[in-house]
Design an enzyme around this catalytic site. Structure first.
Site, PDB file in Angstrom:
ATOM      1  CE  LYS A   1      66.361 -21.668  -2.149  1.00  0.00           C
ATOM      2  NZ  LYS A   1      66.997 -20.185  -2.381  1.00  0.00           N
TER       3      LYS A   1
ATOM      4  CG  ASP B   1      67.003 -23.940  -5.798  1.00  0.00           C
ATOM      5  OD1 ASP B   1      68.122 -24.287  -6.589  1.00  0.00           O
ATOM      6  OD2 ASP B   1      66.525 -22.641  -5.962  1.00  0.00           O
TER       7      ASP B   1
END
Length: 280
Positions: free
Chosen positions: A11, A137
């Site tokens: 990401k 996350d």
């Protein structure tokens, strides 16, 4: 026994605002998080014996219980309570401790894979509740959409559709500790947070929100991060920023050719990690 092989994407953070320090030591954040198709590869196989093994073979990534993917698998095996075990092998293509979420993505992918193999039938929301206990996350990678993340990163809302972009990722190989970054971040009283665009029809719309509060800590200590940002912009990136707590820098390009040309020029002879990826 059953097995499968899955990809765990990296990401980047288009936005990372640090709002406040919390009593529990964490920070309240506002982030826009985007998956890209630079992926680790994870092979999971169930076994009849109760042992659980995770093998990576990458410097800086522990095998066994010290690996977040092991913890994810252990949580799912404990839920199943069927006496089974698993062997998991991870091919690391995402740089370690790089601000790209590789460990969190591995854990999320193991949760989803074990859910399938063990036929537990857990919903994404249920998996996300397990995932946040492993890392802030982890839920994002189960969410599987470009997201506005708030709280410590676990409160997720889907962002409006965004244009597909090509992303140049460059990691100069310096070690940046996330704990060190947050410890040294000077929080100033901030006014109202900038409003995010309602629509993202162009690359410029995405670039307009690029901001990372953590650069105020990392760039003075590691000027190479700013050097890479400047070089990317000089070589055609429409925007460039550090991802997460770094040290990886990403640049946004309209097309693959531009990103590949910049990669070749930027990292020639440097020994840096560099990859071109597409947004997911």
């Amino acid at each position: 026994m059953k097995s499968l092989t899955l990809k765990a994407p990296a990401k980047v953070n288009y936005l990372l605002d640090v709002i406040r320090r919390r009593p529990d030591g964490y920070h309240d954040l506002r982030m826009v998080m985007q998956r890209v198709n630079l992926c680790d590869e994870i092979a999971i196989a169930l076994t009849d014996s109760p042992e659980l093994s995770v093998c990576c073979g990458k410097d800086g990534v522990p095998d066994g219980p010290g690996n977040i993917a092991w913890k994810a698998a252990r949580a799912m095996l404990d839920l199943a309570a069927g006496g089974q075990g698993a062997t998991i092998s991870i091919v690391k293509n995402i740089p370690v401790a790089a601000g790209l979420g590789g460990g969190s993505s591995d854990a999320a992918t193991v949760l989803m894979g074990m859910n399938q193999l063990l036929e537990l039938g857990l919903t994404d929301q249920e998996l996300m509740r397990i995932g946040v206990k492993l890392g802030a996350d982890v839920p994002f990678f189960i969410f599987k959409k470009t997201a506005l993340a708030e709280g410590i990163g676990e409160q997720l809302r889907a962002m409006p559709p965004m244009p597909a972009l090509w992303v140049l990722l460059v990691n100069p190989g310096v070690h940046v500790s996330t704990a060190w970054v947050y410890k040294n971040l000077r929080l100033t009283s901030r006014g109202e947070l900038a409003k995010l665009p309602q629509f993202f029809s162009t690359v410029e719309d995405v670039c307009s929100m690029l901001s990372n509060d953590l650069e105020s800590v990392t760039i003075p200590a590691f000027p190479v991060i700013a050097d890479i940002k400047r070089a990317m912009l000089a070589k055609g990136a429409l925007g460039a920023m550090m991802s997460g707590s770094g040290p990886t820098v990403f640049g946004l390009f309209r097309d693959r050719e531009g990103a590949e040309a910049a990669r070749a020029e930027l990292v020639e002879g440097s020994g840096w990690f560099a990859a071109v990826a597409e947004t997911l």
